[in-house]
Write a protein that holds these residues in place. Structure first.
Motif, PDB file in Angstrom:
ATOM      1  N   GLY A  14      28.642  69.011  49.113  1.00  0.00           N
ATOM      2  CA  GLY A  14      27.892  69.511  50.261  1.00  0.00           C
ATOM      3  C   GLY A  14      26.743  69.077  50.493  1.00  0.00           C
ATOM      4  O   GLY A  14      25.983  68.808  51.800  1.00  0.00           O
TER       5      GLY A  14
ATOM      6  N   ASP B  98      27.219  65.655  52.268  1.00  0.00           N
ATOM      7  CA  ASP B  98      27.522  65.896  53.679  1.00  0.00           C
ATOM      8  C   ASP B  98      26.400  66.175  54.707  1.00  0.00           C
ATOM      9  O   ASP B  98      26.276  65.608  55.842  1.00  0.00           O
ATOM     10  CB  ASP B  98      28.439  66.850  53.689  1.00  0.00           C
ATOM     11  CG  ASP B  98      29.957  66.346  52.949  1.00  0.00           C
ATOM     12  OD1 ASP B  98      30.040  65.005  52.859  1.00  0.00           O
ATOM     13  OD2 ASP B  98      30.585  67.384  52.729  1.00  0.00           O
ATOM     14  N   ARG B  99      25.547  67.063  54.148  1.00  0.00           N
ATOM     15  CA  ARG B  99      24.542  67.431  55.125  1.00  0.00           C
ATOM     16  C   ARG B  99      23.637  66.223  55.159  1.00  0.00           C
ATOM     17  O   ARG B  99      22.935  66.095  56.311  1.00  0.00           O
ATOM     18  CB  ARG B  99      23.784  68.599  54.433  1.00  0.00           C
ATOM     19  CG  ARG B  99      24.406  69.747  54.651  1.00  0.00           C
ATOM     20  CD  ARG B  99      23.549  71.318  54.552  1.00  0.00           C
ATOM     21  NE  ARG B  99      22.294  70.991  54.117  1.00  0.00           N
ATOM     22  CZ  ARG B  99      21.831  71.813  53.197  1.00  0.00           C
ATOM     23  NH1 ARG B  99      22.348  72.783  52.475  1.00  0.00           N
ATOM     24  NH2 ARG B  99      20.539  71.799  52.809  1.00  0.00           N
TER      25      ARG B  99
ATOM     26  N   GLN C 214      24.809  63.978  57.777  1.00  0.00           N
ATOM     27  CA  GLN C 214      24.693  64.420  59.263  1.00  0.00           C
ATOM     28  C   GLN C 214      23.294  64.154  59.625  1.00  0.00           C
ATOM     29  O   GLN C 214      22.880  63.648  60.702  1.00  0.00           O
ATOM     30  CB  GLN C 214      25.306  65.826  59.204  1.00  0.00           C
ATOM     31  CG  GLN C 214      26.647  66.236  59.101  1.00  0.00           C
ATOM     32  CD  GLN C 214      27.057  67.419  58.992  1.00  0.00           C
ATOM     33  OE1 GLN C 214      26.082  68.446  58.924  1.00  0.00           O
ATOM     34  NE2 GLN C 214      28.278  67.921  58.964  1.00  0.00           N
ATOM     35  N   SER C 215      22.278  64.363  58.873  1.00  0.00           N
ATOM     36  CA  SER C 215      21.143  64.265  59.160  1.00  0.00           C
ATOM     37  C   SER C 215      20.331  62.659  59.148  1.00  0.00           C
ATOM     38  O   SER C 215      19.479  62.689  60.045  1.00  0.00           O
ATOM     39  CB  SER C 215      19.915  64.944  58.066  1.00  0.00           C
ATOM     40  OG  SER C 215      20.300  66.311  57.995  1.00  0.00           O
TER      41      SER C 215
END
Length: 75
Positions: A11, A14-15, A18-19
């Motif tokens: 998780g 994944d974040r 995205q950033s």
């Protein structure tokens, strides 16, 4: 490794992706090209107060073994 920790790390990764969408494609290109002995890897950190630190390493055979082990862990 605890399976719950694996999901937590997934998780967080994944974040992160995205950033920072340019990071993974950068590493993919570097991986496809292949880091070999003698390759120089440079790292730079620039703080908000404009102070920056730069260093580099010249990749050795031992480093390549470490990189391979890390790749295998990530699979």
């Amino acid at each position: 490794m605890n399976p719950a920790n694996i999901f937590k790390i997934k998780g967080l990764l994944d974040r992160f992706n995205q950033s920072h969408p340019k990071v993974l494609p950068f590493f993919r290109v570097v991986n496809q090209r292949g880091i070999t002995e003698g390759t120089i890897i440079e790292m730079k950190v620039k703080f908000t107060d404009e102070k920056e630190y730069v260093t580099n390493i010249k990749v050795t055979e031992d480093d390549l073994e470490l990189f391979q082990q890390l790749k295998e862990l990530s699979m």
